[in-house]
Design a protein around this motif. Structure first.
Motif, PDB file in Angstrom:
ATOM      1  N   ASP A  82       0.861  -1.218  -0.056  1.00 55.69           N
ATOM      2  CA  ASP A  82       0.060   0.015   0.063  1.00 55.69           C
ATOM      3  C   ASP A  82       0.828   1.245   0.026  1.00 55.69           C
ATOM      4  OD1 ASP A  82      -2.646  -1.295   0.193  1.00 55.69           O
ATOM      5  OD2 ASP A  82      -1.821  -1.868   2.022  1.00 55.69           O
ATOM      6  N   ALA A  83       2.120   1.091   0.471  1.00 54.84           N
ATOM      7  CA  ALA A  83       3.167   2.157   0.420  1.00 54.84           C
ATOM      8  C   ALA A  83       4.395   1.536   0.615  1.00 54.84           C
ATOM      9  CB  ALA A  83       2.792   3.207   1.574  1.00 54.84           C
ATOM     10  N   MET A  84       5.452   2.329  -0.089  1.00 56.95           N
ATOM     11  CA  MET A  84       6.795   1.905   0.235  1.00 56.95           C
ATOM     12  C   MET A  84       7.557   3.072   1.050  1.00 56.95           C
ATOM     13  SD  MET A  84       9.569   0.896  -2.316  1.00 56.95           S
ATOM     14  CE  MET A  84      11.400   0.172  -2.009  1.00 56.95           C
ATOM     15  N   LEU A  85       8.331   2.912   1.871  1.00 52.17           N
ATOM     16  CA  LEU A  85       8.925   3.695   2.568  1.00 52.17           C
ATOM     17  C   LEU A  85      10.521   3.306   2.708  1.00 52.17           C
ATOM     18  CD1 LEU A  85       9.484   5.944   4.868  1.00 52.17           C
ATOM     19  CD2 LEU A  85       9.254   4.140   6.672  1.00 52.17           C
ATOM     20  N   ILE A  86      11.335   4.536   2.171  1.00 50.27           N
ATOM     21  CA  ILE A  86      12.795   4.056   2.302  1.00 50.27           C
ATOM     22  C   ILE A  86      13.364   5.026   3.180  1.00 50.27           C
ATOM     23  CG2 ILE A  86      14.909   3.999   0.894  1.00 50.27           C
ATOM     24  CD1 ILE A  86      12.540   3.775  -1.690  1.00 50.27           C
TER      25      ILE A  86
END
Ligand code: CTP
Length: 408
Positions: A82-86
Motif C-alpha cells: 500500500d506504500a513503500m518507505l525508504i
C-alpha cells in the motif's frame, strides 16, 4: 489508519539504519504489515535477524533466496504494497533511484512499485547540500515521491538538522496522515483551488525593488494541504527563496514577480476555480516609472512616486459567482479585529484569516502561526501551531462551508 496496511520498508547503508527498528516497531504496533527489503550495505549496519524478528517476515535482500534459491519477485512486492518507505535513504541509493540504476533488490522493487513512495534521506550535511543530491531529490519529487526530512512536508519545520533522518515517530506520522487522507472523502477531491503566496516585488530600477518580508510558507502549506485532500491547486507565487519547493504532484506553480503580474494570473484563473485562498502579501503601491538604468546617488534627497496596485482580492470578490469560495488573509498590527471585519466585507470574502504581528511566533518568516478566523457569523481563535497544522484548520473551515456534492 495503519491497520492492515502493507508497507515495504527499504533500508540502505546508513548509520541511521538502527532507527528502522523503531519505525518497524511503531508500524507493527499500529497494525501494519511490514516487509523489509535491505541493500547489501544496509546489512553492514543492521542484521537481517533483528529485522525479521521484528517484522515476523524473512528479510529480502537478494534477487534469490539463499536458502532455497526461490526468486524474490520485485514485481509482486510492487503490487502487494500500500506504500513503500525508504528510511534511511543514502545519497547513493537516492541517486540510483533517480536514475534507474537497478543493481540491487531495493532499487528494482522501487522501480516496480505501484504504491506511493516515501523517502527519508540520511546523510551528512555536505552530502545532502551537494547539488547532485539536491537535483536527485528534485527528480524523485517530480516522479511523485514524497521526501520526508526535517523541515518539509506537513511536519513542524526545523531550521537545523538538514540531511539527518527525520525522527521515526514523525516518519510514521507522515504515513498515518497519508492513509487518513486517502480514506477520508474530502469535498475538495477533484476541485480546483487558486492560492496566492509570497511577496511581490515592485521594480524601482534594474537592480532595486520594493518588497516585503513574506516567505510564502503559509501559502505553500495551504497548497500542500489542499493537494493532499485531492484538489488541483494553482499556486500563484511571488518571488520566494529557492528552497521553497512544492511536493505534491497536484500543485501547479505559476511564478510571478509584481502585483500586476499576480493580478493578471489570478483574474485569468479564477473563473474556472471552485475556491481561492489569497495568502500573498501583495504590495499596495508600485513606482509610477521604472528607471531603465540604475539610479545614481546625487547627494540630494530622493523621491519615488508610487501609484496604487490593483487589489487582487477585491477584484476577485467582485466577479465571485454563486458557489465559489473566497478566503482572505489580514496581517494587522493594531485594531486587528475591526480591520479584519472591514476587509471581510470590502473584499467580499467568505471568511478572513487574521494574524497579528503582536503575537509572538505569528506572521512573516516564522514556521508557526496563530490565527483567528472571522466569518459573517462570528469568530474562532486558534492556538499557536506549525503552519502545516494551521493550513489544516483553514482548509477544514473551507470544506465546512462547501455544500455537499458541489460540482467541479
Ligand atoms: N490583497 C490582494 N491584493 C492587494 C492587496 C491585498 O489580493 N493588492 C489580499 C491579500 O492577499 C489578503 C487581503 O487582500 O488576503 C488583505 O491584505 P492586506 O494587505 O491586509 O489588505 P489591504 O487591502 O492591502 O489593506 P491595508 O490597508 O491594511 O494594507
Amino acid at each position: 489508519m495503519l491497520e492492515g496496511k502493507k508497507i515495504v520498508l527499504g533500508i540502505t547503508g546508513s548509520i541511521a539504519a538502527y532507527k528502522s527498528c523503531l519505525i518497524i516497531r511503531q508500524l507493527i504496533k499500529k497494525g501494519a504489515e511490514v516487509q523489509v527489503v535491505i541493500t547489501p550495505a544496509g546489512k553492514e549496519f543492521i542484521t537481517p535477524i533483528t529485522l525479521s524478528a521484528l517484522t515476523h517476515k524473512p528479510v529480502i535482500s537478494e534477487f534469490f533466496s539463499q536458502r532455497d534459491g526461490t526468486w524474490h519477485s520485485h514485481v509482486d512486492l510492487g503490487l502487494w504494497a500500500d506504500a513503500m518507505l525508504i528510511a534511511p535513504a543514502t545519497a547513493s541509493s537516492i541517486g540510483k533511484m533517480a536514475h534507474g540504476i537497478a543493481d540491487n533488490m531495493l532499487i528494482t522493487t522501487y522501480l516496480s512499485m505501484k504504491a506511493p513512495v516515501f523517502i527519508a534521506p540520511a546523510m551528512d550535511l555536505d552530502m545532502y547540500a551537494h547539488s547532485s543530491t539536491q537535483e536527485n531529490l528534485k527528480t524523485l519529487q517530480s516522479y511523485g515521491n514524497q521526501i520526508i526530512e526535517p523541515g518539509t512536508g506537513f511536519l513542524a519545520s526545523k531550521l537545523e538538522g538538514k540531511g539527518r533522518m527525520e525522527e521515526p515517530e514523525n516518519i510514521v506520522k507522515v504515513l498515518e496522515c497519508f492513509f487518513a487522507r486517502q480514506e477520508s472523502s474530502s469535498k475538495l477531491a477533484g476541485k480546483k483551488v487558486l492560492i496566492t503566496a509570497g511577496p511581490t516585488y515592485e521594480k524601482i530600477d534594474p537592480v532595486r525593488f520594493i518588497g516585503n518580508y513574506s516567505s510564502g510558507k503559509m501559502g505553500f502549506a495551504l497548497a500542500e494541504e489542499c493537494a493532499a485532500r485531492g484538489a488541483q491547486v494553482e499556486l500563484v507565487c511571488g518571488p520566494v527563496s529557492a528552497s521553497m519547493q512544492t511536493l505534491h504532484p497536484n500543485i501547479h506553480r505559476i511564478d510571478v514577480e509584481s502585483a500586476q503580474e499576480m493580478y493578471e494570473a489570478c483574474m485569468g484563473l479564477f473563473p474556472s476555480m471552485k475556491s481561492a485562498i489569497l495568502c500573498a502579501a501583495v504590495a499596495d503601491f508600485t513606482p509610477i516609472t521604472v528607471a531603465s538604468e540604475k539610479i545614481k546617488r546625487t547627494g540630494e534627497d530622493m523621491v519615488i512616486r508610487l501609484k496604487p496596485n490593483p487589489d487582487i482580492a477585491a477584484s476577485l470578490g467582485k466577479v465571485k459567482q454563486e458557489g465559489q469560495l473566497l478566503v482572505g488573509f489580514a496581517l494587522e498590527t493594531n485594531d486587528e479585529e475591526s480591520n479584519a471585519q472591514a476587509k471581510l466585507k470590502k473584499k467580499n470574502f467568505d471568511f478572513i484569516v487574521l494574524n497579528s504581528l503582536k503575537d509572538q511566533g505569528a506572521g512573516f518568516r516564522t514556521d508557526t502561526n496563530k490565527i483567528t478566523i472571522i466569518a459573517a457569523d462570528g469568530k474562532t481563535d486558534y492556538p499557536l501551531k506549525p503552519k502545516s497544522e494551521v493550513a489544516r484548520d483553514i482548509v477544514d473551515r473551507m470544506e465546512a462551508m462547501m455544500p455537499d456534492g458541489m460540482a467541479v
